[in-house]
Design a protein around this motif. Structure first.
Motif, mmCIF file in Angstrom:
data_model
loop_
_atom_site.group_PDB
_atom_site.id
_atom_site.type_symbol
_atom_site.label_atom_id
_atom_site.label_comp_id
_atom_site.label_asym_id
_atom_site.label_seq_id
_atom_site.Cartn_x
_atom_site.Cartn_y
_atom_site.Cartn_z
ATOM 1 N N LEU C 70 -84.638 -13.608 -17.622
ATOM 2 C CA LEU C 70 -83.872 -14.871 -17.307
ATOM 3 C C LEU C 70 -84.176 -15.583 -15.937
ATOM 4 O O LEU C 70 -83.286 -16.327 -15.448
ATOM 5 C CB LEU C 70 -82.317 -14.388 -17.129
ATOM 6 C CG LEU C 70 -81.727 -13.895 -18.463
ATOM 7 C CD1 LEU C 70 -80.388 -13.191 -18.308
ATOM 8 C CD2 LEU C 70 -81.566 -14.782 -19.479
ATOM 9 N N PHE C 123 -82.017 -7.812 -19.725
ATOM 10 C CA PHE C 123 -81.128 -8.789 -19.378
ATOM 11 C C PHE C 123 -80.591 -8.489 -17.903
ATOM 12 O O PHE C 123 -80.375 -9.456 -17.305
ATOM 13 C CB PHE C 123 -80.125 -8.698 -20.570
ATOM 14 C CG PHE C 123 -79.084 -9.890 -20.480
ATOM 15 C CD1 PHE C 123 -79.448 -11.076 -21.224
ATOM 16 C CD2 PHE C 123 -77.987 -9.991 -19.591
ATOM 17 C CE1 PHE C 123 -78.605 -12.063 -21.359
ATOM 18 C CE2 PHE C 123 -77.153 -11.054 -19.659
ATOM 19 C CZ PHE C 123 -77.635 -12.324 -20.286
ATOM 20 N N ILE C 124 -80.177 -7.367 -17.736
ATOM 21 C CA ILE C 124 -79.605 -7.119 -16.426
ATOM 22 C C ILE C 124 -80.326 -7.257 -15.322
ATOM 23 O O ILE C 124 -80.403 -7.867 -14.418
ATOM 24 C CB ILE C 124 -78.964 -5.667 -16.323
ATOM 25 C CG1 ILE C 124 -77.930 -5.444 -17.505
ATOM 26 C CG2 ILE C 124 -78.241 -5.229 -15.164
ATOM 27 C CD1 ILE C 124 -76.479 -5.662 -17.224
ATOM 28 N N ALA C 125 -81.695 -6.613 -15.627
ATOM 29 C CA ALA C 125 -82.661 -6.728 -14.569
ATOM 30 C C ALA C 125 -82.850 -8.156 -14.202
ATOM 31 O O ALA C 125 -82.901 -8.380 -13.139
ATOM 32 C CB ALA C 125 -83.984 -5.806 -14.878
ATOM 33 N N LEU C 127 -81.254 -10.735 -14.804
ATOM 34 C CA LEU C 127 -80.038 -11.617 -14.149
ATOM 35 C C LEU C 127 -79.850 -11.222 -12.944
ATOM 36 O O LEU C 127 -79.472 -12.178 -11.999
ATOM 37 C CB LEU C 127 -78.833 -11.232 -15.167
ATOM 38 C CG LEU C 127 -77.665 -11.789 -14.978
ATOM 39 C CD1 LEU C 127 -77.666 -13.512 -15.006
ATOM 40 C CD2 LEU C 127 -76.417 -11.245 -15.533
ATOM 41 N N GLY C 128 -80.253 -10.008 -12.137
ATOM 42 C CA GLY C 128 -79.994 -9.697 -11.044
ATOM 43 C C GLY C 128 -81.192 -10.436 -10.253
ATOM 44 O O GLY C 128 -80.727 -10.958 -9.022
ATOM 45 N N LEU C 248 -82.230 -20.942 -20.015
ATOM 46 C CA LEU C 248 -81.913 -20.853 -21.508
ATOM 47 C C LEU C 248 -82.938 -21.983 -22.157
ATOM 48 O O LEU C 248 -83.294 -21.722 -23.511
ATOM 49 C CB LEU C 248 -80.445 -21.736 -21.442
ATOM 50 C CG LEU C 248 -79.370 -20.537 -21.161
ATOM 51 C CD1 LEU C 248 -78.051 -21.080 -21.478
ATOM 52 C CD2 LEU C 248 -79.758 -19.377 -21.833
ATOM 53 N N ILE C 251 -86.311 -20.363 -22.787
ATOM 54 C CA ILE C 251 -85.846 -19.171 -23.998
ATOM 55 C C ILE C 251 -85.911 -20.049 -25.302
ATOM 56 O O ILE C 251 -86.705 -19.691 -26.314
ATOM 57 C CB ILE C 251 -84.831 -18.415 -23.719
ATOM 58 C CG1 ILE C 251 -84.983 -17.689 -22.537
ATOM 59 C CG2 ILE C 251 -84.545 -17.517 -24.948
ATOM 60 C CD1 ILE C 251 -83.776 -16.778 -22.178
#
Ligand SMILES: Nc1ncnc2c1ncn2[C@@H]1O[C@H](COP(=O)(O)OP(=O)(O)OP(=O)(O)O)[C@@H](O)[C@H]1O
Ligand SMILES: Nc1ncnc2c1ncn2[C@@H]1O[C@H](COP(=O)(O)OP(=O)(O)OP(=O)(O)O)[C@@H](O)[C@H]1O
Ligand SMILES: [Mg+2]
Ligand SMILES: [Mg+2]
Lengths: 500, 285, 320, 320
Positions: C70, C123-125, C127-128, C248, C251
């Motif tokens: 992301l 996803f978390i990594a 997004l961070g 987005l 992707i």
């Protein structure tokens, strides 16, 4: 002479399970060492420790060629000359056969790019050594389980290791492929390569073994030369019972009432790869156990998938005289059909769920009131089957992922048996199941037939097919090539229909 | 005693950076504590959360440029009831009971822009509007102003209105497509801050060399690239507001209200300047 | 089940299908406007989507391993900004570009290590790091674009032409060829597919899965940083909101081009064509003078229809 | 190898870990500011994150089936807008709320059918409806917020209190309990986990996988629509940009709460606590008067650290 590999005092504890308890094992160069024992005895665990997939509890010692080593991971093991065929398939479906065989050691051309031609040629060579014809450029995902198993074997052989571990390599192979494999194993041993061979098939064990080690409940029961070992003794060492106690006599419960009739079952669209199912017709009677035999890739699984609605078909299926259109598995289930798939890990089980949750998935509504699950009833039904089939698990709350291969297979059987369908299709039902449990499964199937259930048994294990079927249908390249009554069905007759 | 004032802009854009400069200066001069809180997006609810957080922090005064007038009404009333002085700047929420409003009237600025364009075009031609976020109320007010002004010129036709999400890259490709799709285009309004730089960059391309000087361009806000566009002759005029002044006045009036020195505040219009090549060096913010 | 077998067979066909969608869409647009099918418009459109397409090359590799990135928009924006800062501080253009790409490297290493060493879900990594990157851009710019002086030779990257073809498009083509070869013909490429197809099996076969993952995240971020440097060279202005929300779209490009977010399936060429399709539609709605308020709805609808037709065609035409 | 097993064992513990992170973070913040641990602030924070948390309940169910729903923000925004339109047109508040929830139903059915009947990847399908929904909001509003007159009784939904607890928080709590029961105690919940755990095996066991998927998308959209109605009731203004970009935050909440985007793993409670953690951090950075431009970076960093500690703790404490 020092053994190639020696393990002493190996233990392994999982939460709630002591899988191995001070096991000793010596493996010599050039010998075929059979590892036997009932489901959950710890065979696979021991092998995973030998190849660095799992780490043993502190205290044990592993020596390779006299040197103590700590095996870090499978790559390290391979560098030490140890390669393995895992019990559960470890192939990558979205790569080709050749890419799988050469994964992580792809041959490179002068430009630094992969030399496909060489990779494909070498793959073809190894495969033909095994006596199989599979296109090296086929996607592995399009192959049957048996074919994938052969690819794993080809890969392990192509490593040219000093020790090859084969964890139930023949479980999804028919006699024909197994025989080729056994010849191959002999040849490798002749070249001084050590082989560890895990199997539940007695005939094979006696055909191939130099020495046999039996494990029970995580302990070494005994290691002996194969000469002088008898079947009775082996069975007693493994399951602590006598062989003739195990298998009861076959009794037919078939009635004259035709429950399901299949007419002209064929492939929906012409398929470039694989076999073409064409014009398969047969009747299944109430209470009958109908065997389906054929070589790997003969199309048995495809036929069953069509009947179960997971594969489109042409032709007609009628149940109790009424024609039914089966477009999905739930249609089939509603028509009273159940299906124990041959591929237990990817089609049979939700690995991340517990034994209880997997067990009840086929018939959850039986434990529901207003959609709420009554967990107490669910658990006690599950426990009953754990007991009947001797599923080795610390509790119904264990994740099926943590069960041994054979015990996973039993969970798949249990989840369908408990639903009590009118027609139960079992595809390779005893794949990877130990001899004691196999007898339990046969008894279970017989009991279900007695209760009026009709059963289709697809199996590559010819003796098994012969032992439990009332009638045998033989499939060859997608067509029926023979139908034999129990009396007519002999080893030779069936094999002739399958190959001739 | 300790006085804390907080200033809340709409988003992080150059305009508000100038406000911050003015406000911070004033706060320093007056010796009060100052907090600058920029919302992460332009939704009304985000500013509501920020005001809630500021109330929890017990600030004494809040100046806010409102993203969405209605949604902050309730919370501004609550803050006022709690004894916090609240005023709006740049963008108002008229029914919220805020003490005063300091800023430009966006619609008025739009009218000024429309008239300037009409004059430059001699009262006829096809024009297009390039705006930023489609949902931004200040931009929509400006567009309303432009349309109102152009009503007096029946021969001027607005052939397209395009949103750009205030993204320069998008603005550039939209402008290119506009010029290709409307070969007779005579004027472009850059309603948001990306309009000026985007049009200037497109016109600098070889493909549109013949448009230079012929295409009339009016833009908002004095970003460096927009100023450069004026210097190089791609842009005819920029509507420049007085953000520094707004920020400064906002803090001064808040502090005066908190100290009780100002009891009957009145709205202040800070006005816009039309900056062209002629007064480029001499306007104040 | 037929499902998997089936999907696998399509892998090689997907790009072809999306290409057809691209061409049909182009024909459809030119039915209604004469301005679409001109060299200058097509080149302009290509240049406009080239940045998304470049980023989608990195993204599709990440997606094939079964991950997601992301942070591409942040890596792009921050790289452009740091390049601009270097110019501002008077460094040479080589140093400036290197610094920009270095930002990408830093992003990639951070993402990769968070995912492989610590074990955070991708996803978390990412997004961070998306938030951190975006936040750093605001801290540096305070929302004000940076417009340093740059030498003319630097602008070639974003504004130049090779014959009639804009340089960013040339870079896109070169990267497409290079990464198509890498993904289909090299060991690394095969390992990327293997990791996404069956991570355990790949690991057991000796594929250094962790290293493969680290590599794709580094590639993705660095390629995005390159896109950021090109964007800066094109606009000569480092926007604080540059790249915002582009993840987005990037992707989507990969997914339209046939990549499966479950991993194992996808191709570089497909992703690039996917980006082209999105760019073409965006250009079309402006050329056709569609009401600006309706554009987003129409873009969404057209993409859905295009991909649906593609999926249905495959289903019909597929196997038995 | 151990990885998967490992994650699975933690499934039931994850909520607990995130809860600890939430509490520790709260203690940390109150070390530095007296304003955090007050009833009014805590209630304010809860109300602020309640909408994200409500949406994350629907999202986590979608994620457990192995899907993703990017359209939640659009469903939320459009539902609020349609509710406002109904008030504007003079319909009763019941009709208005029903219409708003109807929007959610329509979104859910569209997403669900695109995914199950046509076979679009969830990412593409919901990205398409995200764009369409957003575009429709612009078409309806032309960018101008809608602020109709509403009866006082309607504002209770968003602005009222039950004792000291804001009504949106009460709704959140009720939904959390209901959906926790559904997911852990009912057949439907079991089928949701089975679908995500192994879709093929579930289908072959007779689970109507397509119906399960349709249901979770309908639930997700309808719950988001409810959030939209609540948001409108709170602000009494239907903004064209409402809900914009919220999908990443909602997904992040579910993922922080332990859901795996690969499907099969996750819990309603975890997602809600994940949303609370994000809301708490957002509140903290303002209360602590952290440089506003740095807030986004710090929020990202803190989330990374919180989840990393969680993951590492699990790894250590896990099995041998
Ligand atoms: N990861 C794990 N967690 C918990 N228990 C495990 C795990 N792996 C294996 N076990 C348990 O360890 C025991 C030995 O398993 P193992 O797979 O070695 O049996 P096996 O002899 O290979 O059986 P089979 O003949 O069925 O393949 C079993 O009881 C199994 O449930
Ligand atoms: N979708 C497909 N595409 C291509 N080939 C297929 C497909 N499905 C099946 N096949 C091929 O059809 C043949 C029959 O497979 P099937 O699994 O039915 O055989 P089988 O008799 O059950 O043997 P096995 O013991 O290997 O399971 C195999 O060669 C398989 O590769
Ligand atoms: Mg085993
Ligand atoms: Mg078979």
């Amino acid at each position: 002479m020092t053994p190639f590999l020696e393990m002493t005092g190996i233990s392994k504890t999982f939460p709630g399970v002591k899988a191995l308890d001070h096991v000793d094992l010596q493996l010599r160069a050039g010998e075929v060492h059979v590892l036997a024992g009932e489901n959950g005895a710890g065979k696979s665990t021991l092998m995973k420790i030998m190849t660095g997939v799992l780490r043993a509890d502190p205290g044990g010692v592993i020596e390779v060629e006299g040197e103590p080593v700590t095996i870090k991971d499978p790559v390290h093991a391979r560098a030490l000359g140890i390669s393995i065929i895992y019990q559960e398939l470890a192939v990558v479906n979205n790569l080709t056969v050749a890419e799988n065989v050469f994964l992580a050691r792809e041959p490179l051309g002068p430009s630094g790019l992969i030399d496909r031609r060489r990779m494909n040629a070498e793959t073809r060579a190894v495969l033909s050594e095994l006596g199989v014809e599979i296109d090296p450029e086929a996607m592995v995902g399009t192959l049957s389980i048996g074919q994938r198993q052969l690819i794993e074997i080809a890969r392990a052989i192509s490593y040219r290791s000093k020790l090859i571990i084969m964890d139930e390599p023949t479980a999804s192979l028919s006699h024909h492929e197994s025989a080729t494999l056994l010849r191959m194993v002999r040849k490798l041993a002749g070249q001084g390569i050590g082989i560890v061979f895990i199997s539940h098939k007695l005939e094979e064990i006696f055909e191939i073994a130099d020495r046999v080690t039996v494990l029970r409940d995580g302990r070494t029961v005994d290691t002996r030369p194969a000469d002088g070992m008898t079947r009775d003794l082996l069975v007693r060492l493994m399951v602590d019972r006598d062989l003739d106690q195990l298998f009861g006599h076959h009794r037919s419960h078939a009635t004259d009432e035709v429950l399901m009739s299949v007419r002209g079952l064929s492939e929906k669209r012409a398929n470039d790869e694989g076999v073409h199912i064409s014009d398969v017709s047969f009747d299944l009677r109430r209470g009958e156990v109908l065997g389906f035999f054929g070589l790997v890739g003969a199309g048995r699984t495809e036929v069953m998938e069509m009947i179960f609605g997971s594969r489109p078909y042409l032709g007609e299926i009628s149940i109790s005289g009424r024609s039914v259109r089966i477009a999905s598995p739930s249609d089939a289930i509603e028509s009273g059909i159940g299906f124990v798939t041959e591929d237990r890990q990817s089609l049979g089980l939700v690995l991340g769920m517990t034994v209880r949750e997997n067990f009840s998935l086929t018939h959850l509504s039986e434990y529901c009131s207003f959609d709420f699950v009554n967990r107490r009833r669910e658990t006690s039904a599950c426990e009953a089957y754990i007991k009947t089939l001797g599923i080795k698990t610390p509790s119904p709350e264990q994740k099926v992922l943590n069960l041994s291969g054979g015990n996973q297979q039993k969970v798949v059987l249990a989840k369908w048996a408990a639903r009590r369908p009118r027609i139960l299709i079992v595809d390779e039902p005893t794949r990877g199941i130990d001899i004691g449990a196999k007898a339990e499964v046969h008894a279970l199937l017989n009991r279900l037939a007695e209760e009026g259930m009709s059963i289709i048994v697809v199996s590559s294990d010819l003796p098994e097919v012969l032992a439990i079927s009332d009638r045998v249908i033989v499939l060859k390249e997608g067509r029926i090539s023979g139908e034999l009554s129990r009396e007519e069905a002999t080893q030779e007759g069936v094999m002739l229909a399958a190959t001739g | 005693q300790d006085i804390t004032v907080a200033v809340v802009p709409k988003v992080a854009v150059p305009f508000f950076d100038d406000c911050n400069t003015g406000a911070a200066e004033a706060a320093k001069e007056l010796g009060v504590k100052y907090q600058w809180v920029v919302p992460a997006n332009t939704q009304g609810s985000t500013q509501v959360k920020i005001i809630e957080d500021l109330m929890a922090r017990h600030v004494d005064g809040i100046a806010i440029s409102v993203n969405e007038p209605k949604s902050v009404e309730g919370i501004i009333k609550q803050a006022t009831d709690a004894g916090i002085k609240v005023l709006t700047f740049d963008s108002d929420s008229a029914n919220s009971g805020r003490s005063m409003y300091i800023g430009t009237i966006n619609k008025q600025a739009g009218v000024t822009m429309g008239n300037a364009m009409a004059e430059a075009l001699g009262g006829k031609g096809e024009v297009a509007i390039v705006t930023g976020q489609l949902g931004a109320s200040n931009l929509n007010e400006r567009i309303d102003g432009v349309k109102e002004a152009l009503q007096a010129y029946p021969d001027i036709k607005i052939v397209a209105t395009e949103g750009t999400e205030d993204d320069l890259a998008r603005a550039v490709s939209v402008t290119e497509a506009l010029l290709r799709g409307h070969p007779n285009l005579a004027g472009i309004f850059g309603i948001s801050q990306v309009g000026g730089p985007a049009v200037a960059k497109v016109l600098a391309q070889q493909e549109f060399a013949d448009k230079k000087g012929k295409l009339k361009v009016y833009a908002f806000d004095d970003l460096p690239d927009t100023i450069k566009g004026v210097k190089e002759g791609f842009i005819n005029g920029i509507m420049v507001q007085r953000p520094v002044t707004m920020g400064k006045l906002a803090v001064e009036h808040l502090v005066a209200q908190i100290k009780g020195e100002e009891t009957d505040p009145k709205d202040i219009d800070t006005g816009v300047t039309v900056v062209t090549a002629d007064n480029l060096g001499s306007y104040t913010k | 089940m037929g499902g998997l077998r089936y999907l696998l067979q399509l892998r090689h066909m997907r790009e072809f299908n999306v290409l057809i969608a691209l061409i049909l869409m182009g024909l459809l647009i030119s039915l209604f406007t004469p301005y679409f099918l001109t060299v200058s418009n097509l080149m302009g459109v290509s240049r406009a989507f080239s940045l998304t397409a470049i980023m989608s090359i990195g993204m599709v590799m990440v997606i094939i391993t079964g991950g997601i990135d992301l942070s591409v928009g942040s890596a792009m924006g921050l790289a452009g900004l740091i390049t601009a800062l270097c110019f501002d501080a008077g460094y040479s253009q080589y140093a400036a570009v290197a610094a920009g790409l270095g930002v990408g490297l830093a992003f990639g290493l951070t993402n990769g290590l968070l995912i492989t060493a610590i074990g955070l879900p991708p996803f978390i990594a990412t997004l961070g790091t998306l938030s951190i990157g975006r936040g750093m851009m605001y801290m540096i710019t305070h929302g004000v674009p940076l417009t340093p002086n740059t030498p003319d030779s630097f602008s070639v990257l974003g504004q130049g032409y090779l014959g009639p073809v804009p340089v960013p498009v040339v870079i896109l083509l070169v990267l497409t060829v290079i990464f198509t070869i890498i993904m289909t013909r090299t060991r690394f490429g095969r390992h990327v597919y293997a990791t996404g197809g069956n991570e355990n099996a790949a690991r057991l076969s000796g594929v250094k899965v962790e290293r493969v993952k680290l590599a794709v995240y580094v590639l993705s971020s660095t390629i995005s940083a390159l896109a950021g440097v090109i964007a800066f060279s094109r606009y000569l202005s480092a926007e604080p909101a540059s790249g915002f929300g582009s993840e987005l779209e990037v992707i989507a490009a990969a997914a339209i081009g046939g990549a499966s977010l479950a991993g194992g399936i996808g191709s570089v060429l497909g992703a690039v064509i996917g980006a082209a399709l999105i760019g073409e539609i965006a250009n079309g709605v402006v050329l056709l003078n569609i009401n600006t308020y309706a554009q987003q709805a129409i873009t969404g609808g057209v993409i859905l229809i295009a991909v649906s037709i593609d999926v249905l065609r495959n289903r019909m035409g597929g196997r038995g």
